[in-house]
Design an enzyme around this catalytic site. Structure first.
Site, PDB file in Angstrom:
ATOM      1  N   LYS A 134       0.857  -1.366   0.455  1.00  0.00           N
ATOM      2  CA  LYS A 134       0.201  -0.430   0.151  1.00  0.00           C
ATOM      3  C   LYS A 134       0.940   1.236  -0.055  1.00  0.00           C
ATOM      4  O   LYS A 134       0.330   2.233  -0.450  1.00  0.00           O
ATOM      5  CB  LYS A 134      -0.806  -0.002   0.726  1.00  0.00           C
ATOM      6  CG  LYS A 134      -2.353  -0.341   1.497  1.00  0.00           C
ATOM      7  CD  LYS A 134      -2.451  -0.858   2.422  1.00  0.00           C
ATOM      8  CE  LYS A 134      -4.006  -1.772   1.818  1.00  0.00           C
ATOM      9  NZ  LYS A 134      -5.263  -2.076   3.527  1.00  0.00           N
ATOM     10  N   ASP A 382      -2.928  -8.814   6.542  1.00  0.00           N
ATOM     11  CA  ASP A 382      -3.479  -9.105   4.902  1.00  0.00           C
ATOM     12  C   ASP A 382      -1.988  -8.381   4.367  1.00  0.00           C
ATOM     13  O   ASP A 382      -1.619  -7.900   3.213  1.00  0.00           O
ATOM     14  CB  ASP A 382      -4.267  -7.155   5.171  1.00  0.00           C
ATOM     15  CG  ASP A 382      -3.833  -6.364   5.699  1.00  0.00           C
ATOM     16  OD1 ASP A 382      -2.888  -5.805   6.347  1.00  0.00           O
ATOM     17  OD2 ASP A 382      -4.555  -5.122   5.593  1.00  0.00           O
ATOM     18  N   HIS A 383      -0.942  -8.081   5.025  1.00  0.00           N
ATOM     19  CA  HIS A 383       0.200  -8.151   4.855  1.00  0.00           C
ATOM     20  C   HIS A 383       0.416  -6.695   4.010  1.00  0.00           C
ATOM     21  O   HIS A 383       1.657  -6.314   2.808  1.00  0.00           O
ATOM     22  CB  HIS A 383       1.136  -8.786   3.361  1.00  0.00           C
ATOM     23  CG  HIS A 383       0.731 -10.532   4.157  1.00  0.00           C
ATOM     24  ND1 HIS A 383       2.054 -10.866   4.581  1.00  0.00           N
ATOM     25  CD2 HIS A 383      -0.024 -11.774   4.023  1.00  0.00           C
ATOM     26  CE1 HIS A 383       2.086 -12.157   4.813  1.00  0.00           C
ATOM     27  NE2 HIS A 383       0.829 -12.017   4.674  1.00  0.00           N
ATOM     28  N   CYS A 384      -0.169  -5.517   4.387  1.00  0.00           N
ATOM     29  CA  CYS A 384      -0.106  -4.173   3.429  1.00  0.00           C
ATOM     30  C   CYS A 384      -0.468  -3.831   2.586  1.00  0.00           C
ATOM     31  O   CYS A 384      -0.404  -3.923   1.248  1.00  0.00           O
ATOM     32  CB  CYS A 384       1.183  -3.657   3.836  1.00  0.00           C
ATOM     33  SG  CYS A 384       1.120  -3.401   5.326  1.00  0.00           S
ATOM     34  N   ALA A 385      -1.381  -4.651   1.598  1.00  0.00           N
ATOM     35  CA  ALA A 385      -1.179  -5.649   0.168  1.00  0.00           C
ATOM     36  C   ALA A 385      -2.601  -5.371  -0.653  1.00  0.00           C
ATOM     37  O   ALA A 385      -3.270  -5.496   0.690  1.00  0.00           O
ATOM     38  CB  ALA A 385      -0.658  -6.471  -0.519  1.00  0.00           C
TER      39      ALA A 385
END
Ligand SMILES: Cc1ncc(COP(=O)(O)O)c(C=O)c1O
Length: 429
Positions: A134, A382-385
């Site tokens: 993100k 969510d792995h910032c993705a």
């Protein structure tokens, strides 16, 4: 890129690095003998020489840099500039083209604001992959909103990820238009862990489209050459490459640098205000760095570069690659394991330290807790993705919550053996 690799486990284990000696450089491992740290893509552990540099600044010569006439102040300013030279040579650029930032997120936002805000016109287009981090994509949506408030509409076109885990090149080709001004790319993806073949993408987009590259997951893992990567901007964080949090870098090619404007002014900004504000920066640092910098973190970045150079970038790359391929080879036949795109799907002969997966019947957050109880630290969530518009067909895939294992030079094959044993127990029970 697609191959099904079958290198023998013994060959992969052939020593490239002396990990026993290397681990001794990291006090965290002596303090936590049972720790299995498999979350280096979030942040790396820090070697003693980095800790010493930070302590030395606070305990022995704390001053502001370049603000006073006494020796400590000018010595610190010189130390910052020699760190800039060191980091510039580490990524193969001139010091004039490198600014220190607080980290990759700030660097990536700076590209959007200091370049995009002043250079994108109504109707222009940029391209990005919504499955990137993100921090690499939200700055462009923010810019789109700011430009819209000025009456300029820019389009953000998406391209996807191929099922094996690298960019879908035909979508990049299809999305290009004469209005495309910039493409945002990631060098090594933070979940899929593949090298995204940037020079090949340069061949597709042609010389005129600017490339903004996020090298957060590759720097410190492999040699980085901004010329070979053909990028116009490159962003990275120090804390993922053994330095302290709070420092990062932004490289900008001359052709983009000359088109940038500062987005923050203050302290050392080279400005005159008579007859309207004029900024006359001689280099990128002067243009973008304002106020008191994170001096100990910058100095720690220089020491981290020394540390990496001493081990050898190629040695780190080879060791981490062997670890990744070894992990995949040991996991690939476990029942009920689903791999995310990346080495688990492509079976590539080279890995970049990252493998993501989930287990049938076990939620990844539960597995992460189980692993935590064994002192095994991995990333879940969510792995910032996966920035997705609701309703898109891959929204279901977006829900995949993978466990991400990420490794660095200090990880060992014995750790992988132990990790796989724990997984086997979880699967059996
Ligand atoms: C690919 C990628 N880009 C950007 C970032 C943001 O880095 P930072 O939080 O250090 O600014 C991360 C952090 O995990 C990342 O993995």
């Amino acid at each position: 890129m697609v191959s099904t690799c079958n290198i023998s486990l013994d060959l992969l284990r052939a020593p490239v690095l002396d990990t026993d000696a290397l681990r001794q450089a990291f006090p965290i491992f002596a303090a936590n003998p049972d720790l299995m740290y498999l979350d280096s893509a979030a942040t790396s552990q820090k070697p003693q020489l980095v800790l010493d540099t930070i302590e030395q600044y606070f305990a022995k010569n704390c001053a502001n840099a370049g603000r006073a006439s006494y020796s400590w102040s000018s010595q610190l300013q010189n130390a910052i500039e020699s760190t800039r030279q060191k980091v510039a040579s580490f990524i193969n650029c001139q010091p004039n083209n490198l600014a220190f930032t607080s980290g990759a997120t700030e660097s990536l936002n700076t590209v959007a604001m200091a370049w995009g805000l002043f250079n994108l016109a109504d109707g222009d287009e940029i391209m990005l992959c919504p499955k990137d981090h993100k921090s690499a994509i939200l700055p462009w949506y923010n810019l789109q909103k700011i430009l819209a408030a000025q009456g300029k509409q820019i389009s953000i076109k998406h391209f996807g990820i191929h099922e094996v885990g690298d960019y879908e090149l035909k979508e990049i080709k299809a999305g290009l238009s004469p209005k495309t001004k910039l493409i945002a790319l990631t060098h090594v993806h933070h979940v899929f862990g593949l090298d995204m073949e940037i020079p090949e993408i340069r061949g597709i987009v042609g010389p005129d489209v600017l490339i903004s590259l996020d090298a957060s997951q590759s720097i410190g893992h492999e040699p980085i050459d901004v010329v070979g990567l053909t990028c116009d901007f490159m962003s990275f964080s120090g804390h993922k490459m053994f330095a302290a949090p709070g420092v990062g870098g932004l490289y900008v090619h001359d052709r983009a640098k000359d088109a940038m404007q500062p987005i923050k002014l203050g302290g050392k900004s080279p400005v005159s205000v008579s007859g309207g504000l004029k900024v006359e920066a001689k280099n990128l640092g002067e243009l973008l760095e304002v106020g008191t910098q994170n001096i100990p973190a910058i100095l720690s970045l220089g020491r981290a570069v020394d540390f990496i150079n001493e081990i050898g970038q190629q040695n780190i790359q080879k060791h981490v690659s062997n670890l990744t391929v070894y992990l995949w080879q040991k996991m690939k036949d476990l029942p009920g394991v689903y791999f995310a795109p990346g080495i688990g799907v492509c079976g590539c002969e080279e890995g970049f330290g990252i493998l993501a997966f989930r287990l049938e019947q076990v939620a990844s957050s539960d597995l992460a807790f189980t692993l935590d109880a064994e002192d095994i630290f991995v990333r879940s969530g969510d792995h910032c993705a996966y920035l997705q518009d609701k309703g898109k067909e891959d929204a279901a895939e977006a829900q995949d919550d993978y466990i991400r294992v990420s490794m660095h030079a200090y990880n060992t094959f014995d750790e992988i053996d132990q990790f796989v044993q724990v997984l086997e127990c979880v699967i059996k029970n």
